[in-house]
Structures are given as structure tokens and as C-alpha cells.
Motif scaffolding. Sequence first.
Motif, PDB file in Angstrom:
ATOM      1  N   ALA A  68      -5.880   0.510   1.438  1.00 19.00           N
ATOM      2  CA  ALA A  68      -5.053   1.435   2.411  1.00 19.00           C
ATOM      3  C   ALA A  68      -5.272   0.766   3.507  1.00 19.00           C
ATOM      4  O   ALA A  68      -5.331   0.336   4.660  1.00 19.00           O
ATOM      5  N   THR A  69      -7.058   1.059   3.017  1.00 15.43           N
ATOM      6  CA  THR A  69      -7.691   0.475   4.559  1.00 15.43           C
ATOM      7  C   THR A  69      -8.222  -1.438   5.193  1.00 15.43           C
ATOM      8  O   THR A  69      -8.246  -1.237   5.729  1.00 15.43           O
ATOM      9  N   GLY A  70      -7.652  -1.932   3.920  1.00 14.59           N
ATOM     10  CA  GLY A  70      -8.331  -3.130   3.642  1.00 14.59           C
ATOM     11  C   GLY A  70      -9.563  -3.220   4.152  1.00 14.59           C
ATOM     12  O   GLY A  70     -10.247  -5.361   4.429  1.00 14.59           O
ATOM     13  N   ASP A  78       0.687  -0.939   0.023  1.00 16.67           N
ATOM     14  CA  ASP A  78      -0.047  -0.347   0.066  1.00 16.67           C
ATOM     15  C   ASP A  78       0.869   0.968  -0.417  1.00 16.67           C
ATOM     16  O   ASP A  78       0.557   2.361  -0.869  1.00 16.67           O
ATOM     17  N   LEU A  79       2.245   1.261   0.873  1.00 15.50           N
ATOM     18  CA  LEU A  79       2.816   2.591   0.828  1.00 15.50           C
ATOM     19  C   LEU A  79       3.376   2.518  -0.975  1.00 15.50           C
ATOM     20  O   LEU A  79       3.711   3.440  -0.871  1.00 15.50           O
ATOM     21  N   ASP A  80       3.888   1.550  -1.003  1.00 16.74           N
ATOM     22  CA  ASP A  80       4.583   1.685  -2.551  1.00 16.74           C
ATOM     23  C   ASP A  80       3.003   2.308  -3.586  1.00 16.74           C
ATOM     24  O   ASP A  80       4.134   3.286  -4.079  1.00 16.74           O
ATOM     25  N   ALA A  81       2.271   1.845  -3.396  1.00 18.14           N
ATOM     26  CA  ALA A  81       1.279   2.400  -4.621  1.00 18.14           C
ATOM     27  C   ALA A  81       0.921   3.911  -4.333  1.00 18.14           C
ATOM     28  O   ALA A  81       1.088   4.450  -5.309  1.00 18.14           O
ATOM     29  N   LEU A  82       0.788   4.393  -2.976  1.00 14.44           N
ATOM     30  CA  LEU A  82       0.941   5.802  -2.350  1.00 14.44           C
ATOM     31  C   LEU A  82       1.825   6.197  -2.787  1.00 14.44           C
ATOM     32  O   LEU A  82       1.622   7.183  -3.126  1.00 14.44           O
ATOM     33  N   PHE A  92      -3.566   8.242  -6.046  1.00 12.68           N
ATOM     34  CA  PHE A  92      -3.254   7.769  -4.814  1.00 12.68           C
ATOM     35  C   PHE A  92      -4.223   8.424  -3.356  1.00 12.68           C
ATOM     36  O   PHE A  92      -4.530   7.769  -3.120  1.00 12.68           O
ATOM     37  N   HIS A  93      -5.860   8.475  -3.774  1.00 11.63           N
ATOM     38  CA  HIS A  93      -7.058   8.850  -3.148  1.00 11.63           C
ATOM     39  C   HIS A  93      -7.563   7.459  -3.795  1.00 11.63           C
ATOM     40  O   HIS A  93      -8.143   6.148  -1.969  1.00 11.63           O
ATOM     41  N   ARG A  94      -7.026   6.744  -4.751  1.00  9.32           N
ATOM     42  CA  ARG A  94      -7.371   5.491  -4.546  1.00  9.32           C
ATOM     43  C   ARG A  94      -6.989   4.583  -4.148  1.00  9.32           C
ATOM     44  O   ARG A  94      -7.055   3.196  -3.160  1.00  9.32           O
ATOM     45  N   ALA A  95      -5.424   4.443  -4.375  1.00  8.83           N
ATOM     46  CA  ALA A  95      -4.159   3.658  -3.224  1.00  8.83           C
ATOM     47  C   ALA A  95      -4.610   3.836  -1.390  1.00  8.83           C
ATOM     48  O   ALA A  95      -4.844   3.197  -1.264  1.00  8.83           O
TER      49      ALA A  95
END
Length: 245
Positions: free
Chosen positions: A159-161, A124-128, A152-155
Amino acid sequence: MASYSGRGVHGQVVHILGTRIVSGSIPVGATLDIRALGEELDVSLTVMRESLKVLASKGLIDARQKRGTFVTERSRWNLLDADIIRWRVDGGGGEQLMRDLADVRSIVEPAAAHRAAVHRTEADLDALQDALDAMGRAQADSTAAAEADAAFHRALLAATGNEMLTRMDMLLEPGLRERDRLVHTHAAADDPVPSHQAVLDAVRERDPARAELAMLDLLAKAAHDLDRITASSKGPVTQSPTSGR
């Protein structure tokens, strides 16, 4: 929810009629003269019928025996459809749409940032980070900047899981793209990278309270940018000799 506009002659007819309906040029309840519209737009009845099927699928029109094809009540329109959102903006209804979008984002995204800080993974961090890097590279390219912002907002939602929160991009992204289309093409908008970086930093450090506050700050900045752009697009107010009391 993909955009239909631009797909050849059908897409052009859908766009023209959709914009007229959404802007009110063809009002709710109006019956469409399909032959006359076909002649005006210089297209065949086959093209008209296929185009009307698309508009019907978006809830804009319906057909009844003895009444013909007519514009439906606004409550039946799919206001989350990407084309309808674009037509609202192009037809002069963009300001209210952006206000509504801001309200929805203020409910969803701070909570999503809070949860992302708790549940994010390294992926998730990589995607952001990838989205943020793309945002930084795209400052002079409004299309690329809008895409990076949306990514960014999609990622962040992912990331909320939470699978249901992740799919909230279907609700937010069409409107967000239109907002970004307006903001990133306007010189009055500030650099979006620092506000997004603050959200990412808090998520990376697993600080949910700070992530939520950073998102609130980001949304406040977004609202401020929109206010500045709206004000500048309207231009200076000219007072009449009797005004200003």
C-alpha cells in the motif's frame, strides 16, 4: 527464499545438517566427513552431495581442494533464508533472532504505515481488510493466523506504492512467520486483531501520523507478547540457598 526443508529424503538431510550447523553443533571451520555423515543418516553419497549443494547455496558450507567441505564463517551465511531462520529458532537461537527482527520492523513498518496512509488505493484497503478478517477467523488455527498476519503486513508494504518497500516482505516475512509460529501457538499471546485494526483504520482515513503511531503501538504489543512467551517458556527461576542477595 522458499523453504527447502521437508522435501523428501534430501530435505530431511538438509534440515538435520542445517540445524546442526546453525546451532553450533557442527562449529564454524569444522570439516565435514561426508561418508561418515552419510552412514550415520543412512543415505547414499549421491543424496549427501545433493544436500550439501543446498547448504552451500545458503552460504553455510564451502569446499576447497586439500581441505574438503567445511562450515563457513557466519558472515557468509544467508541469514535471511527461510530455512536458516527456522533452523536458528529450532536450534535455540530464536530469541536473539526475534530481537533483531523487532529492531528491523521498528525501522521499516512505522514509516511504511505513514506512507500507506498517503498512497493507499481502494484495492489496498480491500487486501488489508481481507487479511484482517482472516486473522479474526483464525484465532484457533495457529497456521492460518500466522498466514493472515503475514498477509496483512505484506499488504501494508504494498500500500506504500513504493516497489522497493513492497519487496521488503522478502526481508521481513520469513522471520515474521517464525515469530507468528511461536506467538500464535502460545496461550500467553493477546488477540492481535485490535492492534492491526487500529493501523487499518488510520490508513483508511488517510491519517499518516496516526497510522505511524498505531504501528508503533502494534510493535510494542508484539514485543510485549514475545517477552511474555519467552518468560513463560523459561519457567520460574529457582533460587539456590545462597542466591537472592
